[in-house]
Design a protein around this motif. Structure first.
Motif, PDB file in Angstrom:
ATOM      1  N   GLY A 191      66.264  46.141   6.188  1.00 43.91           N
ATOM      2  CA  GLY A 191      65.003  46.824   6.440  1.00 43.91           C
ATOM      3  C   GLY A 191      64.133  46.158   7.478  1.00 43.91           C
ATOM      4  O   GLY A 191      63.152  46.764   7.930  1.00 43.91           O
ATOM      5  N   ASP A 192      64.452  44.934   7.880  1.00 43.17           N
ATOM      6  CA  ASP A 192      63.676  44.236   8.913  1.00 43.17           C
ATOM      7  C   ASP A 192      64.195  44.603  10.303  1.00 43.17           C
ATOM      8  O   ASP A 192      65.382  44.890  10.496  1.00 43.17           O
ATOM      9  N   TYR A 193      63.286  44.539  11.276  1.00 42.74           N
ATOM     10  CA  TYR A 193      63.624  44.873  12.661  1.00 42.74           C
ATOM     11  C   TYR A 193      63.253  43.712  13.569  1.00 42.74           C
ATOM     12  O   TYR A 193      62.200  43.087  13.401  1.00 42.74           O
ATOM     13  N   MET A 194      64.121  43.438  14.552  1.00 48.45           N
ATOM     14  CA  MET A 194      63.867  42.397  15.540  1.00 48.45           C
ATOM     15  C   MET A 194      64.013  42.975  16.936  1.00 48.45           C
ATOM     16  O   MET A 194      64.947  43.729  17.209  1.00 48.45           O
ATOM     17  N   TRP A 195      63.083  42.627  17.803  1.00 48.70           N
ATOM     18  CA  TRP A 195      63.223  42.904  19.228  1.00 48.70           C
ATOM     19  C   TRP A 195      63.374  41.584  19.950  1.00 48.70           C
ATOM     20  O   TRP A 195      62.640  40.623  19.686  1.00 48.70           O
ATOM     21  N   LEU A 196      64.351  41.517  20.874  1.00 48.87           N
ATOM     22  CA  LEU A 196      64.600  40.309  21.651  1.00 48.87           C
ATOM     23  C   LEU A 196      64.583  40.673  23.123  1.00 48.87           C
ATOM     24  O   LEU A 196      65.372  41.519  23.563  1.00 48.87           O
ATOM     25  N   ARG A 197      63.710  40.052  23.884  1.00 50.26           N
ATOM     26  CA  ARG A 197      63.659  40.332  25.304  1.00 50.26           C
ATOM     27  C   ARG A 197      64.868  39.715  26.002  1.00 50.26           C
ATOM     28  O   ARG A 197      65.585  38.880  25.435  1.00 50.26           O
ATOM     29  N   ALA A 198      65.120  40.121  27.227  1.00 51.21           N
ATOM     30  CA  ALA A 198      66.197  39.528  28.008  1.00 51.21           C
ATOM     31  C   ALA A 198      66.044  38.011  28.066  1.00 51.21           C
ATOM     32  O   ALA A 198      64.933  37.497  28.230  1.00 51.21           O
ATOM     33  N   TYR A 199      67.141  37.309  27.890  1.00 52.32           N
ATOM     34  CA  TYR A 199      67.237  35.850  27.971  1.00 52.32           C
ATOM     35  C   TYR A 199      66.614  35.119  26.792  1.00 52.32           C
ATOM     36  O   TYR A 199      66.520  33.892  26.810  1.00 52.32           O
ATOM     37  N   CYS A 200      66.192  35.827  25.745  1.00 50.57           N
ATOM     38  CA  CYS A 200      65.709  35.136  24.551  1.00 50.57           C
ATOM     39  C   CYS A 200      66.883  34.457  23.870  1.00 50.57           C
ATOM     40  O   CYS A 200      67.830  35.124  23.453  1.00 50.57           O
ATOM     41  N   PRO A 201      66.878  33.122  23.736  1.00 52.60           N
ATOM     42  CA  PRO A 201      67.975  32.450  23.036  1.00 52.60           C
ATOM     43  C   PRO A 201      68.082  32.966  21.592  1.00 52.60           C
ATOM     44  O   PRO A 201      67.063  33.180  20.930  1.00 52.60           O
ATOM     45  N   GLN A 202      69.312  33.129  21.131  1.00 51.80           N
ATOM     46  CA  GLN A 202      69.521  33.733  19.810  1.00 51.80           C
ATOM     47  C   GLN A 202      70.800  33.214  19.164  1.00 51.80           C
ATOM     48  O   GLN A 202      71.789  32.921  19.846  1.00 51.80           O
ATOM     49  N   ALA A 203      70.759  33.099  17.865  1.00 46.43           N
ATOM     50  CA  ALA A 203      71.932  32.735  17.069  1.00 46.43           C
ATOM     51  C   ALA A 203      71.686  33.235  15.659  1.00 46.43           C
ATOM     52  O   ALA A 203      70.596  33.726  15.335  1.00 46.43           O
ATOM     53  N   CYS A 204      72.695  33.109  14.804  1.00 47.98           N
ATOM     54  CA  CYS A 204      72.590  33.705  13.480  1.00 47.98           C
ATOM     55  C   CYS A 204      73.467  32.942  12.511  1.00 47.98           C
ATOM     56  O   CYS A 204      74.551  32.461  12.871  1.00 47.98           O
ATOM     57  N   THR A 241      55.711  37.829  19.760  1.00 49.23           N
ATOM     58  CA  THR A 241      55.628  36.789  20.782  1.00 49.23           C
ATOM     59  C   THR A 241      56.089  37.370  22.115  1.00 49.23           C
ATOM     60  O   THR A 241      56.545  38.510  22.194  1.00 49.23           O
ATOM     61  N   THR A 242      55.996  36.570  23.169  1.00 45.48           N
ATOM     62  CA  THR A 242      56.457  37.033  24.474  1.00 45.48           C
ATOM     63  C   THR A 242      57.973  37.057  24.572  1.00 45.48           C
ATOM     64  O   THR A 242      58.533  37.669  25.485  1.00 45.48           O
ATOM     65  N   ALA A 243      58.678  36.391  23.646  1.00 46.88           N
ATOM     66  CA  ALA A 243      60.138  36.338  23.677  1.00 46.88           C
ATOM     67  C   ALA A 243      60.797  37.249  22.658  1.00 46.88           C
ATOM     68  O   ALA A 243      61.916  37.710  22.857  1.00 46.88           O
ATOM     69  N   TYR A 244      60.108  37.489  21.535  1.00 42.99           N
ATOM     70  CA  TYR A 244      60.699  38.305  20.481  1.00 42.99           C
ATOM     71  C   TYR A 244      59.601  38.825  19.569  1.00 42.99           C
ATOM     72  O   TYR A 244      58.457  38.368  19.606  1.00 42.99           O
ATOM     73  N   ALA A 245      59.982  39.788  18.733  1.00 42.08           N
ATOM     74  CA  ALA A 245      59.093  40.294  17.696  1.00 42.08           C
ATOM     75  C   ALA A 245      59.905  40.513  16.431  1.00 42.08           C
ATOM     76  O   ALA A 245      61.092  40.840  16.495  1.00 42.08           O
ATOM     77  N   VAL A 246      59.266  40.315  15.283  1.00 47.33           N
ATOM     78  CA  VAL A 246      59.860  40.643  13.996  1.00 47.33           C
ATOM     79  C   VAL A 246      58.925  41.618  13.297  1.00 47.33           C
ATOM     80  O   VAL A 246      57.742  41.336  13.100  1.00 47.33           O
TER      81      VAL A 246
END
Length: 272
Positions: free
Chosen positions: A237-250, A27-32
């Protein structure tokens, strides 16, 4: 295989009987990029590297990562490189998830083993070799160094996770913490590569929204991660990319620890 601390199973090819359903998303905000994507047919071979293949899981690209590239590198016995870095502007961070080898910097050999971290400043002359009888697998982060007038270049670092402190976040009852390989108070460094640890049941209890770009590679365990508007289940084994300002929690539900290798850009003004 999983070595008990860091996920290192990459390669292979799914059977023809496997369904196509996947949590891979861009997506434009993140990738998995899940571990199931990292098969033999998506590897790259690199100039001046012998008996080596790489999964390039992020790279500077319009609408994707802006500040860094990240590789999973697999070096067969006897392989390596006498000239690993083609760009004199690039600094390197290496974290070993499986195997043994040797990295040579400034004319001195340094041993690599599972859990080793290495930082090479931009322009540094280095070589890497797998002189063992088994594959060597590591993460390699490349980033163009942002020079600051009046500051010297940061020094090289050779350290092992076992030599580092797991610093717990305040008021978390030691359930959410960070292992830092680079000094967070040293502004000469313009990025960090850390390991973040959550005990079962721990969480990031608010929607982080900030300037730092992230690359997160899950080393151990599983959790649900909030990425922009979506909850995504991720595992070792999974990878995530988060662009600047992508809201995130866990939220780490267990049953064991949830740990990931975290890249973030720091200590510099934004380019205007």
């Amino acid at each position: 295989m999983t070595n008990g601390r860091y996920f290192s199973q990459v390669g292979g090819l799914p059977p023809q009987t496997q369904t196509l359903t996947s949590k891979a998303v861009f997506t434009t905000a993140y990738a998995v990029i899940p571990k199931t994507v990292m098969s033999d047919i998506v590897t790259s071979v690199l100039p001046h590297w012998e008996k080596t293949r790489a999964w390039i899981i992020s790279r500077p690209l319009s609408g994707f990562a802006e500040t860094f590239a990240q590789y999973i590198v697999e070096v067969a016995p006897g392989g390596g490189s006498m000239k690993p870095e083609p760009d004199a502007r690039a600094q390197a961070a290496i974290f070993v998830v499986e195997g043994e080898g040797t990295i040579t910097y400034d004319g001195k050999d340094r041993p690599l083993r599972t859990g080793s971290f290495t930082y090479i400043p931009a322009g540094g002359q280095w070589m890497l070799k797998n002189d063992s009888a088994a594959p060597l697998r590591f993460h390699w982060v490349r980033k163009v160094f942002k020079i600051v007038e009046g500051f010297k270049a940061p020094p090289a670092v050779f350290i092992h996770e076992d030599e580092c402190t797991l610093d717990w976040m305040p008021d978390t009852n030691e359930c959410w913490g960070t292992t830092r390989f680079l000094d967070p108070n040293d502004v000469r460094y313009d990025f960090h590569l850390n390991i973040v640890t959550f005990e079962p049941g721990a969480s990031i209890p608010f929607m982080e929204t900030h300037i730092m770009e992230h690359g997160l590679y899950v080393l151990e365990g599983k959790a649900v991660y909030r990425l922009n508007e979506d909850w995504v289940e991720v595992e070792a084994g999974d990878y995530m990319w988060l662009r600047a300002y992508c809201p995130q929690a866990c939220y780490a539900g267990g049953p064991g620890r949830f740990r990931y290798l975290l890249y973030k850009d720091v200590n510099r003004h934004p380019d205007l």
